[in-house]
Design a protein around this motif. Structure first.
Motif, PDB file in Angstrom:
ATOM      1  N   VAL A  38      22.271  30.274 -30.502  1.00  0.00           N
ATOM      2  CA  VAL A  38      22.927  29.357 -31.433  1.00  0.00           C
ATOM      3  C   VAL A  38      24.247  28.914 -30.815  1.00  0.00           C
ATOM      4  CG1 VAL A  38      23.854  29.060 -33.756  1.00  0.00           C
ATOM      5  CG2 VAL A  38      21.933  30.622 -33.371  1.00  0.00           C
ATOM      6  N   LEU A  39      24.320  27.657 -30.398  1.00  0.00           N
ATOM      7  CA  LEU A  39      25.560  27.148 -29.824  1.00  0.00           C
ATOM      8  C   LEU A  39      26.201  26.194 -30.831  1.00  0.00           C
ATOM      9  CD1 LEU A  39      24.435  26.611 -26.117  1.00  0.00           C
ATOM     10  CD2 LEU A  39      25.652  28.555 -27.131  1.00  0.00           C
ATOM     11  N   VAL A  40      27.449  26.464 -31.151  1.00  0.00           N
ATOM     12  CA  VAL A  40      28.133  25.660 -32.158  1.00  0.00           C
ATOM     13  C   VAL A  40      29.060  24.677 -31.471  1.00  0.00           C
ATOM     14  CG1 VAL A  40      29.589  25.733 -34.216  1.00  0.00           C
ATOM     15  CG2 VAL A  40      28.079  27.663 -33.682  1.00  0.00           C
ATOM     16  N   ASN A  41      28.813  23.403 -31.665  1.00  0.00           N
ATOM     17  CA  ASN A  41      29.699  22.386 -31.111  1.00  0.00           C
ATOM     18  C   ASN A  41      30.823  22.117 -32.107  1.00  0.00           C
ATOM     19  OD1 ASN A  41      30.727  20.227 -29.549  1.00  0.00           O
ATOM     20  ND2 ASN A  41      29.650  18.817 -30.904  1.00  0.00           N
ATOM     21  N   ASP A  42      32.019  22.588 -31.754  1.00  0.00           N
ATOM     22  CA  ASP A  42      33.144  22.525 -32.680  1.00  0.00           C
ATOM     23  C   ASP A  42      33.890  21.194 -32.547  1.00  0.00           C
ATOM     24  OD1 ASP A  42      35.063  23.259 -34.481  1.00  0.00           O
ATOM     25  OD2 ASP A  42      36.154  24.563 -33.116  1.00  0.00           O
ATOM     26  N   GLY A  43      33.188  20.115 -32.835  1.00  0.00           N
ATOM     27  CA  GLY A  43      33.823  18.795 -32.813  1.00  0.00           C
ATOM     28  C   GLY A  43      34.324  18.356 -31.448  1.00  0.00           C
ATOM     29  N   SER A  44      33.565  18.652 -30.399  1.00  0.00           N
ATOM     30  CA  SER A  44      33.995  18.253 -29.058  1.00  0.00           C
ATOM     31  C   SER A  44      34.090  16.747 -28.943  1.00  0.00           C
ATOM     32  CB  SER A  44      32.997  18.744 -28.008  1.00  0.00           C
ATOM     33  OG  SER A  44      32.831  20.123 -28.089  1.00  0.00           O
ATOM     34  N   SER A  45      35.058  16.281 -28.119  1.00  0.00           N
ATOM     35  CA  SER A  45      35.174  14.835 -27.925  1.00  0.00           C
ATOM     36  C   SER A  45      34.632  14.440 -26.548  1.00  0.00           C
ATOM     37  CB  SER A  45      36.630  14.411 -28.079  1.00  0.00           C
ATOM     38  OG  SER A  45      37.439  15.232 -27.259  1.00  0.00           O
ATOM     39  N   ASP A  46      34.105  15.388 -25.805  1.00  0.00           N
ATOM     40  CA  ASP A  46      33.543  15.051 -24.494  1.00  0.00           C
ATOM     41  C   ASP A  46      32.005  15.066 -24.561  1.00  0.00           C
ATOM     42  OD1 ASP A  46      32.947  17.676 -24.705  1.00  0.00           O
ATOM     43  OD2 ASP A  46      33.888  18.321 -22.842  1.00  0.00           O
ATOM     44  N   LYS A  47      31.365  15.338 -23.452  1.00  0.00           N
ATOM     45  CA  LYS A  47      29.906  15.230 -23.421  1.00  0.00           C
ATOM     46  C   LYS A  47      29.191  16.517 -23.862  1.00  0.00           C
ATOM     47  CE  LYS A  47      29.045  11.425 -20.375  1.00  0.00           C
ATOM     48  NZ  LYS A  47      30.322  11.135 -19.665  1.00  0.00           N
ATOM     49  N   THR A  48      29.921  17.499 -24.359  1.00  0.00           N
ATOM     50  CA  THR A  48      29.300  18.779 -24.725  1.00  0.00           C
ATOM     51  C   THR A  48      28.078  18.594 -25.616  1.00  0.00           C
ATOM     52  OG1 THR A  48      31.490  19.787 -24.627  1.00  0.00           O
ATOM     53  CG2 THR A  48      29.782  21.059 -25.721  1.00  0.00           C
ATOM     54  N   LEU A  49      28.244  17.794 -26.669  1.00  0.00           N
ATOM     55  CA  LEU A  49      27.152  17.628 -27.628  1.00  0.00           C
ATOM     56  C   LEU A  49      25.935  16.953 -27.001  1.00  0.00           C
ATOM     57  CD1 LEU A  49      26.201  17.964 -30.548  1.00  0.00           C
ATOM     58  CD2 LEU A  49      27.062  15.667 -31.002  1.00  0.00           C
ATOM     59  N   GLU A  50      26.237  15.968 -26.171  1.00  0.00           N
ATOM     60  CA  GLU A  50      25.165  15.252 -25.480  1.00  0.00           C
ATOM     61  C   GLU A  50      24.302  16.226 -24.663  1.00  0.00           C
ATOM     62  OE1 GLU A  50      27.101  11.675 -23.924  1.00  0.00           O
ATOM     63  OE2 GLU A  50      25.490  11.698 -22.399  1.00  0.00           O
ATOM     64  N   ILE A  51      24.991  17.067 -23.895  1.00  0.00           N
ATOM     65  CA  ILE A  51      24.285  18.032 -23.055  1.00  0.00           C
ATOM     66  C   ILE A  51      23.512  19.021 -23.930  1.00  0.00           C
ATOM     67  CG2 ILE A  51      24.562  19.797 -21.267  1.00  0.00           C
ATOM     68  CD1 ILE A  51      27.224  18.351 -20.523  1.00  0.00           C
ATOM     69  N   LEU A  52      24.154  19.480 -24.980  1.00  0.00           N
ATOM     70  CA  LEU A  52      23.500  20.436 -25.874  1.00  0.00           C
ATOM     71  C   LEU A  52      22.238  19.843 -26.497  1.00  0.00           C
ATOM     72  CD1 LEU A  52      26.526  22.075 -27.751  1.00  0.00           C
ATOM     73  CD2 LEU A  52      24.983  23.178 -26.131  1.00  0.00           C
ATOM     74  N   THR A  53      22.354  18.587 -26.922  1.00  0.00           N
ATOM     75  CA  THR A  53      21.208  17.927 -27.558  1.00  0.00           C
ATOM     76  C   THR A  53      20.038  17.852 -26.583  1.00  0.00           C
ATOM     77  OG1 THR A  53      22.841  16.567 -28.679  1.00  0.00           O
ATOM     78  CG2 THR A  53      20.550  15.897 -28.915  1.00  0.00           C
ATOM     79  N   ARG A  54      20.355  17.491 -25.353  1.00  0.00           N
ATOM     80  CA  ARG A  54      19.306  17.401 -24.336  1.00  0.00           C
ATOM     81  C   ARG A  54      18.643  18.766 -24.124  1.00  0.00           C
ATOM     82  NH1 ARG A  54      19.991  18.364 -19.175  1.00  0.00           N
ATOM     83  NH2 ARG A  54      22.208  17.875 -19.074  1.00  0.00           N
ATOM     84  N   LEU A  55      19.484  19.809 -24.024  1.00  0.00           N
ATOM     85  CA  LEU A  55      18.934  21.149 -23.801  1.00  0.00           C
ATOM     86  C   LEU A  55      18.063  21.582 -24.978  1.00  0.00           C
ATOM     87  CD1 LEU A  55      22.073  22.937 -22.301  1.00  0.00           C
ATOM     88  CD2 LEU A  55      19.986  22.293 -21.068  1.00  0.00           C
ATOM     89  N   ALA A  56      18.523  21.250 -26.184  1.00  0.00           N
ATOM     90  CA  ALA A  56      17.785  21.683 -27.382  1.00  0.00           C
ATOM     91  C   ALA A  56      16.429  20.996 -27.489  1.00  0.00           C
ATOM     92  CB  ALA A  56      18.615  21.418 -28.633  1.00  0.00           C
ATOM     93  N   GLN A  57      16.355  19.787 -26.917  1.00  0.00           N
ATOM     94  CA  GLN A  57      15.071  19.080 -26.973  1.00  0.00           C
ATOM     95  C   GLN A  57      14.027  19.732 -26.069  1.00  0.00           C
ATOM     96  OE1 GLN A  57      16.612  15.249 -26.160  1.00  0.00           O
ATOM     97  NE2 GLN A  57      17.012  14.824 -28.332  1.00  0.00           N
TER      98      GLN A  57
END
Ligand code: UDP
Ligand code: MG
Length: 315
Positions: A39-58
């Motif tokens: 479980v990785l929690v994206n704490d409102g990052s303003s960089d590409k963290t979420l993008e990378i996480l989304t890709r990994l989760a897919q």
């Protein structure tokens, strides 16, 4: 906590440089534990963290990404992750790889020996300069201040199902996870390790943030500051009383008392200072009472990205 496996929980804030490494090293460490969830929690990052996480989760059904609606801070993000963990055993860690994932098997081994809570305790620290001095000072001070016995641990550790459920029950807002983990009790065991250097990027907790967390730690776990001001007040009042009597006696006996401006000035400033400090300390407690009474949620999840419960919105 539905399953019997392991949930790994880590908060992430602007960690685009290292999420992928974190994920790979976690996967590697969990090789022998097919029954896991990350479980990785994206704490409102303003960089590409979420993008990378989304890709990994897919690509990985075992990866759950929680997206908070804004930056809620390290402690809140961690709590969000613990609440979302679906497995019985919860392993908590910082997402910057200062807590080495390779230690996870050792944590689980401690649990197998009968511990409900395993605390990974750093033998060494990589921080330097002001940060290091602050960390060391804080932990020494916190140990002295705290009303419950405490150790200088960080996020890294393992919670058995019973411990995790109790942590979730603790709904206080000024959260200091290592303190709460100590507070719940159960059989706790300590695993020593060498803390790594951050793999990439700068620390995301500014000194101000760290200080706030330090304040939370002290004021949420100790009544000593209130008692100290009381004690200091008593001592000073006692002293002033004796001093006053002495002056009076000297006056009565017509012994020349110097027209002490210094004494008056010092006393005024000193007492003023003590009063302000006491007020400030009381303020720290009052603002926490105020915070608790508003009873706002600890965090808001704007999206949960996982293959099982695809992109559902929650609140
Ligand atoms: N972090 C977070 N929200 C924040 C600040 C930090 O989720 O507002 C995460 C950060 O990405 C890292 C962990 O919390 O994974 C610990 O943060 P950091 O390394 O900056 O803190 P330190 O090691 O100085 O305690
Ligand atoms: Mg760090």
């Amino acid at each position: 906590m539905a399953g019997n496996g392991i949930s790994i929980v880590a908060p992430l804030y602007n960690e685009e440089n290292l999420v992928e490494t974190l994920y790979l090293r976690l996967k590697n460490a969990l090789h022998h534990y097919p029954d896991h969830e990350i479980v990785l929690v994206n704490d409102g990052s303003s960089d590409k963290t979420l993008e990378i996480l989304t890709r990994l989760a897919q690509q990985d059904p075992r990866l759950v990404v929680l997206e908070l609606s804004r930056n809620f801070g390290h402690q809140a993000a961690l709590f969000a992750g613990i609440c979302a963990a679906s497995q019985e055993t919860v392993i908590t860690m910082d997402g910057d790889l200062q807590d080495p994932p390779e230690l996870i098997p050792a944590l689980l081994a401690e649990q197998a020996k009968g511990a409900e809570v395993v605390i990974a305790m750093r033998r060494s620290r990589q921080e330097r300069g002001l940060r290091r001095v602050l960390f060391e000072l804080f932990h020494a001070f916190f140990r002295w201040m705290s009303d419950t016995p405490i150790n200088s641990s960080g996020t890294f550790g393992l919670l058995g199902g019973r411990a995790a459920r109790q942590i979730i029950r603790l709904q206080e807002h000024s959260r200091y996870f290592p303190g709460l983990r100590n507070w719940i009790g159960f059989r706790q065991s300590i695993l020593w390790y060498d803390r790594d250097e951050r793999v990439a990027g700068k620390p995301k907790q500014s000194i101000t943030r760290l200080l706030k967390m330090g304040f939370d730690a002290v004021f949420s776990f100790s009544y000593k500051p209130l008692r100290v001001s009381w004690l200091v007040g008593m001592v000073i009042s006692g002293f002033s009383f004796v001093y006053g009597i002495t002056l009076l006696v000297l006056r009565i006996n017509n012994i020349n008392v110097i027209s002490g401006f210094t004494t008056v000035a010092t006393a005024v400033f000193f007492l003023g200072g003590i009063q302000l400090i006491s007020l400030g300390m009381m303020g720290e407690y009052i603002l926490r009472i105020y915070d608790e009474s508003k009873n706002r949620p600890h965090f808001i999840i704007s999206r949960k990205i996982s293959q099982t419960g695809e992109e559902q919105n929650e609140s």
